[in-house]
Design a protein around this motif. Sequence first.
Motif, PDB file in Angstrom:
ATOM      1  N   HIS A  89       1.622   5.057   0.895  1.00  0.00           N
ATOM      2  CA  HIS A  89       1.272   6.203   1.751  1.00  0.00           C
ATOM      3  C   HIS A  89       2.341   7.254   1.600  1.00  0.00           C
ATOM      4  O   HIS A  89       3.488   6.905   1.440  1.00  0.00           O
ATOM      5  CB  HIS A  89       1.149   5.753   3.209  1.00  0.00           C
ATOM      6  N   PRO A  90       2.057   8.535   1.653  1.00  0.00           N
ATOM      7  CA  PRO A  90       0.753   9.137   1.817  1.00  0.00           C
ATOM      8  C   PRO A  90      -0.164   8.880   0.619  1.00  0.00           C
ATOM      9  O   PRO A  90       0.308   8.698  -0.496  1.00  0.00           O
ATOM     10  CB  PRO A  90       1.066  10.628   1.930  1.00  0.00           C
ATOM     11  N   LYS A  91      -1.465   8.931   0.919  1.00  0.00           N
ATOM     12  CA  LYS A  91      -2.442   8.465  -0.058  1.00  0.00           C
ATOM     13  C   LYS A  91      -2.495   9.292  -1.342  1.00  0.00           C
ATOM     14  O   LYS A  91      -2.834   8.769  -2.398  1.00  0.00           O
ATOM     15  CB  LYS A  91      -3.832   8.443   0.581  1.00  0.00           C
ATOM     16  N   PHE A  92      -2.121  10.592  -1.252  1.00  0.00           N
ATOM     17  CA  PHE A  92      -2.239  11.421  -2.464  1.00  0.00           C
ATOM     18  C   PHE A  92      -1.230  11.008  -3.534  1.00  0.00           C
ATOM     19  O   PHE A  92      -1.346  11.402  -4.682  1.00  0.00           O
ATOM     20  CB  PHE A  92      -2.123  12.910  -2.130  1.00  0.00           C
ATOM     21  N   GLN A 141      -0.922   7.950  -4.468  1.00  0.00           N
ATOM     22  CA  GLN A 141      -1.453   6.764  -5.132  1.00  0.00           C
ATOM     23  C   GLN A 141      -1.980   7.093  -6.515  1.00  0.00           C
ATOM     24  O   GLN A 141      -2.482   8.176  -6.763  1.00  0.00           O
ATOM     25  CB  GLN A 141      -2.608   6.177  -4.308  1.00  0.00           C
ATOM     26  N   GLU A 178       0.842  -1.194   0.000  1.00  0.00           N
ATOM     27  CA  GLU A 178       0.000   0.000   0.000  1.00  0.00           C
ATOM     28  C   GLU A 178       0.878   1.246   0.000  1.00  0.00           C
ATOM     29  O   GLU A 178       1.878   1.300   0.708  1.00  0.00           O
ATOM     30  CB  GLU A 178      -0.876  -0.033   1.255  1.00  0.00           C
ATOM     31  N   TYR A 202      -3.332  -5.293  -0.920  1.00  0.00           N
ATOM     32  CA  TYR A 202      -4.735  -4.891  -0.792  1.00  0.00           C
ATOM     33  C   TYR A 202      -5.425  -5.618   0.355  1.00  0.00           C
ATOM     34  O   TYR A 202      -5.290  -6.831   0.494  1.00  0.00           O
ATOM     35  CB  TYR A 202      -5.465  -5.188  -2.107  1.00  0.00           C
ATOM     36  N   ASN A 229      -2.935   1.741  -7.154  1.00  0.00           N
ATOM     37  CA  ASN A 229      -2.810   2.329  -5.811  1.00  0.00           C
ATOM     38  C   ASN A 229      -1.667   1.764  -4.982  1.00  0.00           C
ATOM     39  O   ASN A 229      -1.509   2.133  -3.825  1.00  0.00           O
ATOM     40  CB  ASN A 229      -4.098   2.178  -5.005  1.00  0.00           C
TER      41      ASN A 229
END
Lengths: 237, 241
Positions: free
Chosen positions: A52-55, A57, A50, B91, A110
């Motif tokens: 991070h930071p999400k912006f 992605q 995943e 995920y 993402n």
Amino acid sequence: MTYKKRLDGRAVDETRKISAKVGIIKNAQGSAVFQIGATTAIAAVYGPRELHPKFLQNPDTGVLRCNYNMMPFSGHGERVRPGQNRRAKEISMVTEQALAPALNLKNFPNAVVDVFIELPQTDAGTRCAGICAASMALADAGFEMKDLVVAIAVGRVDDHLVADLNYDEESYECDAGVADIPVAMLANSGEITLLQDDGDITAQQLKEALQLAKKVGKKIYEVQKQALKEKFTGEEK
Amino acid sequence: MSDGELLVKEKEIVVPGEELARGLGFLPSKGTYRNGESIRANRLGLVEIDGKVIKLVSLSGCYLPKAGDVIITQVFDITFSGWRLDTATAYPAMLGMKDATSDYINRGADLTSYFKLGDYLVVKIINVTSQNLIDVTLKGPGLRKLQGGRIFKVNPNKVPRIIGKQGSMVSMIKLATNCKIIVGQNGLIWIEGTPQEEKVAVDTILMIEREAHKSGLTDRVKAYLEKETGKVIENNPPVQR
């Protein structure tokens, strides 16, 4: 015309001794070491995970994130401060851009794939060694790639076009100066993915230098291929 | 009749970009692509040739979630309407209340009375979206919360070899070691037995993971299990689920 012969006696189109090995870090998804002369690059791939930071992605595709790091006493001069600096940031960025055309991360929206490139010992040509190692590590990690990426520095020392400059050549002092041109390309198609230049060079010489890079790139590709296959065939003994 | 030229052998290991065949006589399949006249490898893998079709079996790479797969997951978050599960990929999976139990649950009830943070669950994937959001269910045979035993991770590409044809390989290990074993498609494996039996089972599975791409695997696994357990293993063990 003070520069008659190469300082370490190589032919103009001859690289330093190249060796490579894949799968050197057990906990990484993929890893490789690439040595060219006294320059050693280690690459380790982690992920996808995943981001991070999400912006940062990207919902369309996975993101490749490279981190280039020279170790403190790896070079010729003073202690290098490890970690981020302007030079490392730039090289991390061009490494990402050099690898991206070969890599397909569409299956991992993402998410991020991290490539850590460490240089325990350096003697010029580090970004090229880093790209070669990273490309093998990504292949070892099992990502979809349309080609391997090879990289080599070519350049002009005085009036000679040479391949794979070492530190002494890169810092050679003469009236005409030195041009150092790191080139990365897709091994089979020859598509150029990185082209930088430090120093003056004429258009004609640049064309010749790129031809030289292509020729040397083929040799590097063979080493990479061999190393990747050896990981699996070597165990059979 | 084929007007193509094959450049690799069956079971050969190839690297990304390597030319596998030239001409239009062959067809690219999984892990390969056509570039003009030639078929090239799209990844690191083992060549498999089926008539005119060339495909690659991957040796490394991460697990891609697929509907219908049974995977082992860990609860890492609890929301209003269910549990979020760590799938050992990039995920998370979502387990809704309806897919977890047939009990009536009051609005705002404490969901930890069913599954706590850190619990391991065997779940089945029911849906995967284009953004890899995963929906799972606990309703189905063999799907449950795992209690006791131990969990370890293997390369998800080797899972088919660990399970074997119709589960033959894992049945053999179960019979020889008396362990309960659940193999998740995501590469997580749960094992329960006595410590000695568990050790034999784990070592056997790690051996399969290491040697999965070589031939004669079943015989070697059988020999290894017979040596470690001292039992004689019959050739076609009954498949147990």
